[in-house]
Design a protein around this motif. Structure first.
Motif, PDB file in Angstrom:
ATOM      1  N   ARG A   1      -3.126   5.966   9.569  1.00 61.82           N
ATOM      2  CA  ARG A   1      -3.932   4.813   9.123  1.00 61.82           C
ATOM      3  C   ARG A   1      -3.054   3.608   8.800  1.00 61.82           C
ATOM      4  N   GLY A   2      -1.762   3.872   8.534  1.00 55.94           N
ATOM      5  CA  GLY A   2      -0.835   2.776   8.300  1.00 55.94           C
ATOM      6  C   GLY A   2      -0.720   2.413   6.831  1.00 55.94           C
ATOM      7  N   PHE A   3       0.471   2.625   6.281  1.00 57.00           N
ATOM      8  CA  PHE A   3       0.745   2.294   4.883  1.00 57.00           C
ATOM      9  C   PHE A   3       2.116   1.645   4.808  1.00 57.00           C
ATOM     10  N   ASP A   4       2.335   0.830   3.792  1.00 54.30           N
ATOM     11  CA  ASP A   4       3.670   0.254   3.616  1.00 54.30           C
ATOM     12  C   ASP A   4       4.652   1.345   3.192  1.00 54.30           C
ATOM     13  N   ASP A   5       4.260   2.112   2.177  1.00 54.59           N
ATOM     14  CA  ASP A   5       5.164   3.143   1.643  1.00 54.59           C
ATOM     15  C   ASP A   5       4.514   4.520   1.781  1.00 54.59           C
ATOM     16  N   ILE A   6       5.326   5.507   2.128  1.00 51.72           N
ATOM     17  CA  ILE A   6       4.867   6.896   2.128  1.00 51.72           C
ATOM     18  C   ILE A   6       5.744   7.640   1.124  1.00 51.72           C
ATOM     19  N   LEU A   7       5.117   8.280   0.155  1.00 49.35           N
ATOM     20  CA  LEU A   7       5.879   9.098  -0.809  1.00 49.35           C
ATOM     21  C   LEU A   7       5.614  10.555  -0.494  1.00 49.35           C
ATOM     22  N   VAL A   8       6.641  11.348  -0.346  1.00 48.60           N
ATOM     23  CA  VAL A   8       6.453  12.788  -0.142  1.00 48.60           C
ATOM     24  C   VAL A   8       6.918  13.500  -1.404  1.00 48.60           C
ATOM     25  N   VAL A   9       6.017  14.245  -2.018  1.00 48.56           N
ATOM     26  CA  VAL A   9       6.363  14.973  -3.250  1.00 48.56           C
ATOM     27  C   VAL A   9       5.897  16.416  -3.155  1.00 48.56           C
ATOM     28  N   PHE A  10       6.581  17.293  -3.876  1.00 48.12           N
ATOM     29  CA  PHE A  10       6.232  18.708  -3.888  1.00 48.12           C
ATOM     30  C   PHE A  10       5.347  18.985  -5.111  1.00 48.12           C
ATOM     31  N   ALA A  11       4.310  19.763  -4.905  1.00 49.32           N
ATOM     32  CA  ALA A  11       3.371  20.023  -6.010  1.00 49.32           C
ATOM     33  C   ALA A  11       3.922  21.003  -7.040  1.00 49.32           C
ATOM     34  N   ASP A  12       5.057  21.638  -6.739  1.00 48.78           N
ATOM     35  CA  ASP A  12       5.632  22.571  -7.726  1.00 48.78           C
ATOM     36  C   ASP A  12       6.765  21.904  -8.506  1.00 48.78           C
ATOM     37  N   THR A  13       6.714  20.584  -8.588  1.00 48.29           N
ATOM     38  CA  THR A  13       7.716  19.806  -9.328  1.00 48.29           C
ATOM     39  C   THR A  13       6.961  19.004 -10.389  1.00 48.29           C
TER      40      THR A  13
ATOM     41  N   THR B   1       0.856  -1.183   0.000  1.00 48.26           N
ATOM     42  CA  THR B   1       0.000   0.000   0.000  1.00 48.26           C
ATOM     43  C   THR B   1       0.893   1.235   0.000  1.00 48.26           C
ATOM     44  N   CYS B   2       0.407   2.289  -0.569  1.00 50.28           N
ATOM     45  CA  CYS B   2       1.252   3.486  -0.710  1.00 50.28           C
ATOM     46  C   CYS B   2       0.429   4.748  -0.545  1.00 50.28           C
ATOM     47  N   LEU B   3       0.869   5.604   0.351  1.00 47.97           N
ATOM     48  CA  LEU B   3       0.245   6.918   0.543  1.00 47.97           C
ATOM     49  C   LEU B   3       1.162   7.989  -0.048  1.00 47.97           C
ATOM     50  N   ALA B   4       0.617   8.814  -0.901  1.00 46.24           N
ATOM     51  CA  ALA B   4       1.385   9.959  -1.409  1.00 46.24           C
ATOM     52  C   ALA B   4       0.989  11.201  -0.619  1.00 46.24           C
ATOM     53  N   VAL B   5       1.967  11.873  -0.062  1.00 49.09           N
ATOM     54  CA  VAL B   5       1.725  13.139   0.624  1.00 49.09           C
ATOM     55  C   VAL B   5       2.235  14.230  -0.314  1.00 49.09           C
ATOM     56  N   VAL B   6       1.321  15.034  -0.819  1.00 43.82           N
ATOM     57  CA  VAL B   6       1.688  16.055  -1.811  1.00 43.82           C
ATOM     58  C   VAL B   6       1.670  17.415  -1.127  1.00 43.82           C
TER      59      VAL B   6
ATOM     60  N   ALA C   1       1.184  11.511 -11.604  1.00 40.99           N
ATOM     61  CA  ALA C   1       2.410  10.714 -11.456  1.00 40.99           C
ATOM     62  C   ALA C   1       2.335   9.813 -10.227  1.00 40.99           C
ATOM     63  N   VAL C   2       1.829  10.343  -9.108  1.00 40.79           N
ATOM     64  CA  VAL C   2       1.785   9.490  -7.897  1.00 40.79           C
ATOM     65  C   VAL C   2       0.783   8.350  -8.096  1.00 40.79           C
ATOM     66  N   GLU C   3      -0.290   8.649  -8.800  1.00 40.83           N
ATOM     67  CA  GLU C   3      -1.283   7.597  -9.056  1.00 40.83           C
ATOM     68  C   GLU C   3      -0.660   6.500  -9.930  1.00 40.83           C
ATOM     69  N   ALA C   4       0.063   6.938 -10.980  1.00 36.17           N
ATOM     70  CA  ALA C   4       0.689   5.966 -11.881  1.00 36.17           C
ATOM     71  C   ALA C   4       1.805   5.193 -11.181  1.00 36.17           C
TER      72      ALA C   4
ATOM     73  N   VAL D   1      -1.533  18.505   1.032  1.00 34.20           N
ATOM     74  CA  VAL D   1      -1.410  19.485   2.112  1.00 34.20           C
ATOM     75  C   VAL D   1      -1.483  20.876   1.492  1.00 34.20           C
ATOM     76  N   VAL D   2      -2.502  21.628   1.893  1.00 39.20           N
ATOM     77  CA  VAL D   2      -2.692  22.967   1.326  1.00 39.20           C
ATOM     78  C   VAL D   2      -2.560  24.018   2.426  1.00 39.20           C
ATOM     79  N   GLY D   3      -2.307  25.232   2.011  1.00 43.03           N
ATOM     80  CA  GLY D   3      -2.212  26.330   2.965  1.00 43.03           C
ATOM     81  C   GLY D   3      -3.608  26.844   3.316  1.00 43.03           C
ATOM     82  N   PRO D   4      -3.679  27.771   4.274  1.00 41.87           N
ATOM     83  CA  PRO D   4      -4.980  28.363   4.572  1.00 41.87           C
ATOM     84  C   PRO D   4      -5.447  29.183   3.360  1.00 41.87           C
ATOM     85  N   ASP D   5      -6.710  29.396   3.199  1.00 40.95           N
ATOM     86  CA  ASP D   5      -7.269  30.130   2.044  1.00 40.95           C
ATOM     87  C   ASP D   5      -6.875  29.504   0.718  1.00 40.95           C
ATOM     88  N   HIS D   6      -6.798  28.224   0.675  1.00 38.13           N
ATOM     89  CA  HIS D   6      -6.393  27.585  -0.576  1.00 38.13           C
ATOM     90  C   HIS D   6      -7.504  26.708  -1.139  1.00 38.13           C
TER      91      HIS D   6
END
Ligand code: UD1
Ligand code: MG
Length: 449
Positions: A97-109, A5-10, A42-45, A54-59
């Motif tokens: 919630r518990g995942f095997d893999d956590i991917l952290v990616v930046f949305a401006d990439t 299982t894989c969670l992407a944190v964007v 890309a994270v889905e693929a 993860v978004v900022g306030p007023d976003h």
């Protein structure tokens, strides 16, 4: 690996003030799609089963786009920008919630590719607790440096915190990270902010993993994959890279382009094998072109479908809802909007066809205008199979021409034309014989006075 299982944190809480724009940075388009949408695709693929943005306030707009591109995504809010680790922890509930893999990616990439993310996940599958994308930029200024010793990644030192010796290291942090889900929260919770920027650095997870006896790995990636966008100039650079990739993929798939560098594609442009694209063609979003079709030079297409063997342009404009059938011809200076051209129909020169159906094999003469708008509402025009509209006619909608009907040139058609008939809607011609010589003699007499 696929069963993991894989969670992407964007991370999309960027301010983007250097873009000098009212639009949030991650919503700026590359290949006609928001940067955020590229990253989510890309994270889905790469096999992310879950995703949190993860978004900022007023976003609000950023959250809405995230849900459009990845409908099952969770949205987390980072109320204060206290660093990349702090941003990831804004999604604590989802991480827990518990995942095997956590991917952290930046949305401006936006140029990150699924295969690169998969390589990071593969490093986890091979036993690393933290895997970091490393690259060697021409100018490493500002990037975190990867400190590798004994063949292992020991730590990441942020530029501002690095010693002279550390700044000489060329291998830099691309900003992508994969974390073993069993250890991710424990590592993130141990990260402090005792550094030059008093920020909670995600990159500290590497040294903390080592200290806990876990292994960290660096995976070397191409600079384009981790190319970040902070300015409009960098946005244009990213666009250039994406265009190169899209053109290359089209050529590999059997599309003929005489001058590929002049063709602008959208990330979602679909071109079949044996499509020919001449120079200087622009594809807006949502265009599909079937095999054998030719898009001639200087045409502009948006949300349009072009059937097999159709000929478009030069200088044609296909707007949203243009559905062009097999072997149809749309010639120079013809604009089509929200209109269906059935197989073999033609509009070869200088015409506007909007809110209409043009039946199979029908011919729309040069200079024909479909008058679809009365200043308030849009109305439809139906042109039957095999009908012929003479040049310089106006079809005032709502109106329909029956199968095989003819419209005489220069007509203004305001009433329906039955099948198989001829409609003339123009002033009858008057001929005054000898009129010209009478005029000339009158003029000559006038001059003598
Ligand atoms: C980060 C890395 C650095 C790496 C570089 C690659 C850290 C501490 N440093 O530095 O090692 O070489 O990226 O480009 O991770 N963000 C938030 N909330 C925050 C802070 C950041 O959402 O509180 C987001 C930003 O919008 C951005 C991303 O995280 O998308 C990276 O933040 P940024 O401030 O650009 O980090 P860098 O200093 O570039
Ligand atoms: Mg940055």
């Amino acid at each position: 690996m696929n069963e993991r299982t894989c969670l992407a944190v964007v991370l999309a809480a960027g301010e983007g003030t250097r873009m000098r724009s009212a639009i949030p940075k991650v919503l700026h388009p590359v290949g006609q799609q928001p940067m955020l949408a590229h990253v989510l695709r890309a994270v889905e693929a790469a096999g992310a089963t879950d995703c949190v943005v993860v978004v900022g306030p007023d976003h609000e707009a950023v959250a809405n786009e995230a849900l459009r591109a990845f409908p099952e995504a969770a949205i987390a809010k980072q109320m204060q920008r206290l660093g990349t680790a702090h941003a990831v922890l804004a999604a604590r509930d989802v991480l827990a919630r518990g995942f095997d893999d956590i991917l952290v990616v930046f949305a401006d990439t936006p140029l990150i590719r699924a295969e690169t993310l998969r390589r990071l996940r593969a490093a986890l599958a091979e036993g690393a607790a933290v895997a970091v994308a490393g690259f060697t930029p021409a100018d490493p200024d500002g990037y975190g440096r990867l400190i590798v010793a004994d063949g292992r990644l020991q730590a990441i030192r942020e530029h501002n915190d690095a010693s002279e010796a550390e700044r000489a290291i060329r291998l830099c942090n691309g900003g992508l990270m994969a974390l073993d889900g069993r250890h991710a929260l424990a590592l993130l919770d141990r990260i402090g902010n005792a550094n030059a920027k008093t920020e909670f650095y995600l990159t500290d997870a590497v040294a903390l993993a080592n200290a806990a006896g876990l292994r960290a790995a660096a995976v070397e990636v191409e600079e384009d994959d981790v190319r970040g966008v902070n300015t409009k100039a960098q946005l244009a650079d990213a666009e250039a890279v994406l265009q190169r990739r899209l053109r290359q993929a089209a050529l590999d798939a059997g599309v003929t382009m005489i001058a590929p560098d002049t063709v602008h594609l959208s990330a979602d442009t679909k071109l079949a094998a044996d499509v020919t694209i001449e120079p200087y063609v622009v594809f807006g979003p949502g265009v599909t072109v079937e095999t054998g079709a030719v898009i001639h030079a200087f045409s502009h297409l948006t949300e349009a479908h072009i059937g097999e063997g159709a000929q478009i342009g030069p200088f044609a404009r296909l707007r949203p809802g243009a559905r062009i059938g097999k072997d149809v011809k749309i010639g120079n200076f013809v604009e089509v909007k929200q209109a269906v051209f059935e197989d073999g129909a033609k509009a070869n020169h200088l015409a506007y066809i909007g809110d209409a159906r043009v039946g199979e094999g029908a011919n729309i003469g040069a200079g024909t205008i479909f008058c679809n708008y009365d200043g308030t509402a849009k109305h439809r025009t139906e042109v039957g199979k095999g009908a012929f509209v003479g040049s310089n006619s106006s079809l005032v909608a709502p109106v329909s021409l029956g199968e095989g009907a003819y419209v005489g040139s220069g007509s203004v058609i305001t009433e329906d034309v039955p099948a198989d008939s001829l409609a003339l809607g123009r002033v009858r011609q008057v001929v005054k014989e000898g009129w010209a010589s009478r005029l000339r003699s009158l003029k000559a007499a006038g001059k003598k006075k």
